[in-house]
Scaffold this motif. Structure first.
Motif, mmCIF file in Angstrom:
data_model
loop_
_atom_site.group_PDB
_atom_site.id
_atom_site.type_symbol
_atom_site.label_atom_id
_atom_site.label_comp_id
_atom_site.label_asym_id
_atom_site.label_seq_id
_atom_site.Cartn_x
_atom_site.Cartn_y
_atom_site.Cartn_z
ATOM 1 N N LEU A 194 7.442 -11.189 15.080
ATOM 2 C CA LEU A 194 8.525 -11.915 15.731
ATOM 3 C C LEU A 194 8.039 -13.331 16.021
ATOM 4 O O LEU A 194 6.969 -13.517 16.618
ATOM 5 N N VAL A 195 8.808 -14.315 15.583
ATOM 6 C CA VAL A 195 8.505 -15.714 15.881
ATOM 7 C C VAL A 195 9.599 -16.225 16.806
ATOM 8 O O VAL A 195 10.789 -16.162 16.475
ATOM 9 N N VAL A 196 9.192 -16.712 17.974
ATOM 10 C CA VAL A 196 10.120 -17.290 18.946
ATOM 11 C C VAL A 196 9.729 -18.761 19.095
ATOM 12 O O VAL A 196 8.691 -19.079 19.674
ATOM 13 N N GLU A 197 10.549 -19.611 18.509
ATOM 14 C CA GLU A 197 10.269 -21.050 18.445
ATOM 15 C C GLU A 197 11.586 -21.786 18.331
ATOM 16 O O GLU A 197 12.395 -21.469 17.466
ATOM 17 N N ASP A 198 11.804 -22.784 19.197
ATOM 18 C CA ASP A 198 13.075 -23.502 19.185
ATOM 19 C C ASP A 198 13.062 -24.766 18.337
ATOM 20 O O ASP A 198 14.116 -25.312 18.039
ATOM 21 N N GLU A 199 11.908 -25.230 17.917
ATOM 22 C CA GLU A 199 11.846 -26.413 17.056
ATOM 23 C C GLU A 199 12.034 -25.963 15.607
ATOM 24 O O GLU A 199 11.192 -25.271 15.045
ATOM 25 N N VAL A 238 6.263 -21.257 24.447
ATOM 26 C CA VAL A 238 6.524 -21.112 25.883
ATOM 27 C C VAL A 238 7.822 -21.794 26.283
ATOM 28 O O VAL A 238 8.638 -21.224 27.004
ATOM 29 N N HIS A 239 8.037 -23.006 25.800
ATOM 30 C CA HIS A 239 9.214 -23.793 26.173
ATOM 31 C C HIS A 239 10.273 -23.692 25.084
ATOM 32 O O HIS A 239 10.056 -24.114 23.954
ATOM 33 N N LEU A 240 11.416 -23.122 25.439
ATOM 34 C CA LEU A 240 12.548 -22.985 24.514
ATOM 35 C C LEU A 240 13.693 -23.799 25.092
ATOM 36 O O LEU A 240 14.517 -23.277 25.836
ATOM 37 N N GLY A 241 13.720 -25.081 24.763
ATOM 38 C CA GLY A 241 14.716 -25.952 25.377
ATOM 39 C C GLY A 241 14.473 -25.998 26.869
ATOM 40 O O GLY A 241 13.383 -26.333 27.321
ATOM 41 N N ASP A 242 15.473 -25.569 27.655
ATOM 42 C CA ASP A 242 15.315 -25.563 29.109
ATOM 43 C C ASP A 242 14.952 -24.180 29.646
ATOM 44 O O ASP A 242 14.986 -23.950 30.847
ATOM 45 N N GLU A 243 14.573 -23.253 28.742
ATOM 46 C CA GLU A 243 14.159 -21.903 29.139
ATOM 47 C C GLU A 243 12.652 -21.746 28.958
ATOM 48 O O GLU A 243 12.047 -22.432 28.149
ATOM 49 N N VAL A 249 9.801 -18.649 28.056
ATOM 50 C CA VAL A 249 9.820 -17.436 27.239
ATOM 51 C C VAL A 249 9.356 -16.170 27.977
ATOM 52 O O VAL A 249 9.304 -15.106 27.389
ATOM 53 N N PHE A 250 9.101 -16.232 29.247
ATOM 54 C CA PHE A 250 8.434 -15.135 29.932
ATOM 55 C C PHE A 250 9.245 -13.842 30.001
ATOM 56 O O PHE A 250 8.660 -12.753 30.075
ATOM 57 N N ASP A 251 10.576 -13.894 29.966
ATOM 58 C CA ASP A 251 11.362 -12.655 29.909
ATOM 59 C C ASP A 251 11.081 -11.907 28.610
ATOM 60 O O ASP A 251 11.020 -10.672 28.588
ATOM 61 N N VAL A 252 10.894 -12.640 27.528
ATOM 62 C CA VAL A 252 10.558 -12.020 26.244
ATOM 63 C C VAL A 252 9.157 -11.421 26.316
ATOM 64 O O VAL A 252 8.928 -10.293 25.885
ATOM 65 N N ALA A 253 8.219 -12.155 26.888
ATOM 66 C CA ALA A 253 6.852 -11.646 27.037
ATOM 67 C C ALA A 253 6.845 -10.357 27.856
ATOM 68 O O ALA A 253 6.152 -9.393 27.496
ATOM 69 N N ASP A 254 7.624 -10.311 28.924
ATOM 70 C CA ASP A 254 7.691 -9.101 29.756
ATOM 71 C C ASP A 254 8.223 -7.914 28.961
ATOM 72 O O ASP A 254 7.717 -6.794 29.074
ATOM 73 N N ASN A 266 15.903 -18.884 21.158
ATOM 74 C CA ASN A 266 16.159 -18.773 22.592
ATOM 75 C C ASN A 266 15.864 -17.355 23.057
ATOM 76 O O ASN A 266 15.652 -16.450 22.238
ATOM 77 N N ILE A 267 15.843 -17.173 24.353
ATOM 78 C CA ILE A 267 15.483 -15.879 24.938
ATOM 79 C C ILE A 267 16.475 -14.788 24.526
ATOM 80 O O ILE A 267 16.077 -13.685 24.146
ATOM 81 N N ARG A 268 17.770 -15.082 24.586
ATOM 82 C CA ARG A 268 18.778 -14.080 24.238
ATOM 83 C C ARG A 268 18.569 -13.553 22.828
ATOM 84 O O ARG A 268 18.529 -12.350 22.604
ATOM 85 N N SER A 269 18.409 -14.445 21.874
ATOM 86 C CA SER A 269 18.210 -14.031 20.481
ATOM 87 C C SER A 269 16.919 -13.240 20.321
ATOM 88 O O SER A 269 16.880 -12.246 19.591
ATOM 89 N N ALA A 270 15.869 -13.672 20.987
ATOM 90 C CA ALA A 270 14.589 -12.969 20.886
ATOM 91 C C ALA A 270 14.692 -11.554 21.445
ATOM 92 O O ALA A 270 14.215 -10.594 20.824
ATOM 93 N N LEU A 271 15.336 -11.403 22.602
ATOM 94 C CA LEU A 271 15.481 -10.068 23.192
ATOM 95 C C LEU A 271 16.353 -9.165 22.324
ATOM 96 O O LEU A 271 16.078 -7.963 22.210
ATOM 97 N N GLU A 272 17.381 -9.726 21.703
ATOM 98 C CA GLU A 272 18.213 -8.943 20.780
ATOM 99 C C GLU A 272 17.385 -8.449 19.598
ATOM 100 O O GLU A 272 17.505 -7.287 19.191
ATOM 101 N N LEU A 273 16.542 -9.307 19.050
ATOM 102 C CA LEU A 273 15.692 -8.900 17.921
ATOM 103 C C LEU A 273 14.709 -7.812 18.339
ATOM 104 O O LEU A 273 14.498 -6.842 17.604
#
Length: 130
Positions: free
Chosen positions: A16-21, A65-70, A72-77, A45-52
């Motif tokens: 899983l790659v979580v990256e906003d750039e 760590v930084h996804l726009g103004d979010e 990533v720690f909810d995904v890490a949890d 974003n966090i929503r898309s990552a959690l869905e995946l």
């Protein structure tokens, strides 16, 4: 891309790659696929990552760590709850990482060898990086 002992660890894995750039996400995807991995996402974003995470098989994750103004720690949890290894891949100051994640690897996004060892352990059986 040439595979060394450590980057061979990605072969056959679903990452899983979580990256906003956009360009960095695309480059990470291409490099991982060149190493034999299947990339889940990238999620921007966090929503898309959690869905995946909820619907896809994921062997490990690389999290910006930084996804726009979010952050990533909810995904890490959620990954931690599911016992899925992850690393934080960011160029930002590590002081943004809460102390709760102190034992998790912090890597630059381009450090695929270090990321591979942090996620899967060294290919040669030596001690895992901290």
């Amino acid at each position: 891309m040439e595979k060394n002992n450590q980057t061979r660890l990605f072969s056959g894995k679903r990452i899983l790659v979580v990256e906003d750039e956009y360009f960095l996400a695309g480059e990470t995807r291409r490099r991982l696929e060149d190493l034999g991995a299947t990339v889940v996402g990238p999620a921007a974003n966090i929503r898309s990552a959690l869905e995946l995470v909820a619907v896809e098989q994921v062997d490990a994750a690389v999290l910006d760590v930084h996804l726009g103004d979010e952050l990533v720690f909810d995904v890490a949890d959620e990954l931690e709850r599911r016992e899925i290894n992850f690393v934080f891949a960011t160029g930002y100051d590590p002081s943004f990482i809460p102390q709760k994640y102190e034992g998790f690897a912090l890597c630059e996004p381009a450090e695929l060898e270090k990321i591979a060892v942090a996620l899967f352990g060294p290919a040669d059986g030596l001690k895992r990086l901290n």
